[in-house]
Write a protein that holds these residues in place. Structure first.
Motif, PDB file in Angstrom:
ATOM      1  N   ASN A  54       0.842  -1.775  -0.091  1.00  0.00           N
ATOM      2  CA  ASN A  54      -0.328   0.320  -0.145  1.00  0.00           C
ATOM      3  C   ASN A  54       0.815   1.536  -0.179  1.00  0.00           C
ATOM      4  OD1 ASN A  54      -2.295  -0.929   0.082  1.00  0.00           O
ATOM      5  ND2 ASN A  54      -2.281  -1.822   2.450  1.00  0.00           N
ATOM      6  N   VAL A  68       1.500   5.225   0.271  1.00  0.00           N
ATOM      7  CA  VAL A  68       1.270   6.121   0.666  1.00  0.00           C
ATOM      8  C   VAL A  68       2.179   7.869   0.590  1.00  0.00           C
ATOM      9  CG1 VAL A  68      -0.169   5.443   2.600  1.00  0.00           C
ATOM     10  CG2 VAL A  68       1.701   6.476   3.254  1.00  0.00           C
ATOM     11  N   GLU A 102      -5.064  14.848  -0.667  1.00  0.00           N
ATOM     12  CA  GLU A 102      -5.948  14.295   0.130  1.00  0.00           C
ATOM     13  C   GLU A 102      -6.154  13.401  -1.614  1.00  0.00           C
ATOM     14  OE1 GLU A 102      -9.485  15.447   1.489  1.00  0.00           O
ATOM     15  OE2 GLU A 102      -9.210  14.753   3.501  1.00  0.00           O
ATOM     16  N   SER A 103      -5.315  14.763  -2.790  1.00  0.00           N
ATOM     17  CA  SER A 103      -5.109  13.383  -4.252  1.00  0.00           C
ATOM     18  C   SER A 103      -4.125  13.930  -4.510  1.00  0.00           C
ATOM     19  CB  SER A 103      -6.567  14.371  -4.816  1.00  0.00           C
ATOM     20  OG  SER A 103      -6.691  15.476  -4.957  1.00  0.00           O
ATOM     21  N   TYR A 149       0.900  10.984   5.248  1.00  0.00           N
ATOM     22  CA  TYR A 149      -0.692  10.921   4.419  1.00  0.00           C
ATOM     23  C   TYR A 149      -1.640   9.682   5.077  1.00  0.00           C
ATOM     24  CZ  TYR A 149      -0.055  15.818   3.881  1.00  0.00           C
ATOM     25  OH  TYR A 149       0.340  17.332   3.986  1.00  0.00           O
ATOM     26  N   ASN A 150      -2.554   9.668   6.394  1.00  0.00           N
ATOM     27  CA  ASN A 150      -2.856   7.893   5.938  1.00  0.00           C
ATOM     28  C   ASN A 150      -4.424   7.527   4.703  1.00  0.00           C
ATOM     29  OD1 ASN A 150      -3.201   5.352   6.987  1.00  0.00           O
ATOM     30  ND2 ASN A 150      -4.801   6.525   8.383  1.00  0.00           N
ATOM     31  N   TYR A 151      -4.426   8.111   3.203  1.00  0.00           N
ATOM     32  CA  TYR A 151      -4.993   7.521   2.399  1.00  0.00           C
ATOM     33  C   TYR A 151      -3.612   6.636   1.155  1.00  0.00           C
ATOM     34  CZ  TYR A 151      -3.343  11.203  -0.949  1.00  0.00           C
ATOM     35  OH  TYR A 151      -3.058  12.170  -1.785  1.00  0.00           O
ATOM     36  N   THR A 152      -4.333   6.150   0.698  1.00  0.00           N
ATOM     37  CA  THR A 152      -3.971   4.938   0.043  1.00  0.00           C
ATOM     38  C   THR A 152      -3.761   5.900  -1.281  1.00  0.00           C
ATOM     39  OG1 THR A 152      -4.047   3.298   1.226  1.00  0.00           O
ATOM     40  CG2 THR A 152      -3.857   2.648  -1.426  1.00  0.00           C
TER      41      THR A 152
END
Length: 270
Positions: A113, A115, A129-130, A214-217
Motif C-alpha cells: 500500500n 502512501v 488528499e489527492s 498522509y493516511n490515504y492510499t
C-alpha cells in the motif's frame, strides 16, 4: 613443450567447466535494500535479514535449493536478470517490459500500500488528499530512480521528455529510499510515495524523527520474487529454472496460508 601446453590448456578448460558447474547449482539472487522486507549492506553486498529474506529461506529450505543473495543497486540487478548472470531477484513489481526477460510466480509475496510520506512541517501546513492537491500547492515529490510507481502517478506528473530523462517540474529524483528519507527530513522535498510499511519501519529505525505520512492510499502494488528467463540454474533435482518456479509456486502458496507467514510480518511490526 607442446605436451606441457596441452596439459595446461586442459586444466584451464576443466577449471572453468567446474566453476560454471558450481555456479549453476547455486541460485544467484540479486536485490536492493528495502527494510523491513530486505535488510543488508550495499557497500559489502550482503543481506542480513528481512521479511522477504526469511520467507525465501523457508521456501528454499523446503525445495533443497542452495542460494546466495547479493545486495546491489536495482539497475545492475535488472541488467543481470536480463543477461542471465543472476537467476532471481527479490521485491520486484510487474510490468510489461520486465515480462520480456522475467518469470513471475503465480502469487506475490505481499501486496504493498503506497502512501505519501512527508515531514511534520509539511503536514501541518497542507491537507493532501489527492494528486490535484499536490499540484495546487506545487509541492516537490521525491522518487527513486528506476521505480515504476503506477500509471495514475505518471499521468498526474507526466514526463517532460522521457527519452532524455527530463521529469515533471514537481519531481525530484534520488538514487534510493535512504536519500529520499533524508531529503524529506531536511525539507528538501515535501512528499515521497513509498510502501507504508517500509516508510514507517524506516522512520522508526533511523535518525529521521520528523517523518510522518498522509493516511490515504495512493495505489496498491504486488511484489514478487522473480526468476530470469535466461537463468542457467540446474541441479540433479531441478532440470531448469522453470522446474524451480513450479515448485516455488506450490511452497509459497502453502506458506501464505500458514501461521508462519503472518508471524514473520508481526516480528518486524513490533
Amino acid at each position: 613443450m607442446i605436451k606441457l601446453f596441452y596439459t595446461k590448456f586442459i586444466y584451464i578448460i576443466l577449471f572453468f567447466h567446474l566453476e560454471n558447474l558450481y555456479a549453476s547449482e547455486i541460485l544467484r539472487i540479486c536485490s536492493g535494500v528495502s527494510p523491513p522486507y530486505i535488510e543488508g549492506n550495499m557497500e559489502i553486498g550482503v543481506a542480513s535479514g528481512g521479511i522477504e529474506v526469511e520467507i525465501i529461506e523457508i521456501i528454499f529450505k523446503k525445495l533443497n535449493i542452495k542460494y546466495k543473495i547479493e545486495i546491489i543497486p536495482w539497475a545492475k540487478c535488472e541488467f543481470g536478470l536480463n543477461a542471465g548472470t543472476f537467476d532471481a531477484s527479490l521485491k520486484v513489481s510487474k510490468n510489461s517490459e520486465r515480462e520480456n526477460f522475467i518469470l513471475y510466480p503465480k502469487f506475490p509475496i505481499w501486496e504493498s500500500n503506497f502512501v505519501f510520506f512527508t515531514n511534520v512541517e509539511t503536514k501541518n501546513l497542507y491537507k493532501i488528499e489527492s494528486y490535484d492537491d499536490v499540484k495546487k500547492y506545487k509541492l516537490k515529490i521525491g522518487i527513486s530512480r528506476g521505480n515504476t510507481y503506477n500509471k495514475d502517478f505518471w499521468e498526474s506528473f507526466p514526463w517532460i521528455d522521457k527519452e532524455n530523462k527530463k521529469y515533471n517540474s514537481l519531481i525530484e529524483v534520488s538514487h534510493n529510499h535512504e536519500e529520499n528519507m533524508r531529503k524529506l527530513s531536511e525539507n528538501k522535498i515535501s512528499l515521497y510515495p513509498q510502501d507504508k510499511l517500509i516508510g514507517i519501519y524506516s522512520s522508526k529505525t533511523s535518525k529521521y524523527k520528523n517523518i510522518t505520512y498522509y493516511n490515504y492510499t495512493l495505489f496498491k502494488k504486488d511484489y514478487f520474487q522473480v526468476f530470469s528467463k535466461k537463468s542457467k540454474f540446474s541441479t540433479s533435482q531441478y532440470k531448469n529454472i522453470y522446474d524451480v518456479l513450479n515448485n516455488y509456486n506450490s511452497e509459497l502458496d502453502k506458506l501464505k496460508k500458514s501461521d508462519n507467514y503472518n508471524k514473520i510480518f508481526k516480528k518486524y511490526l513490533k
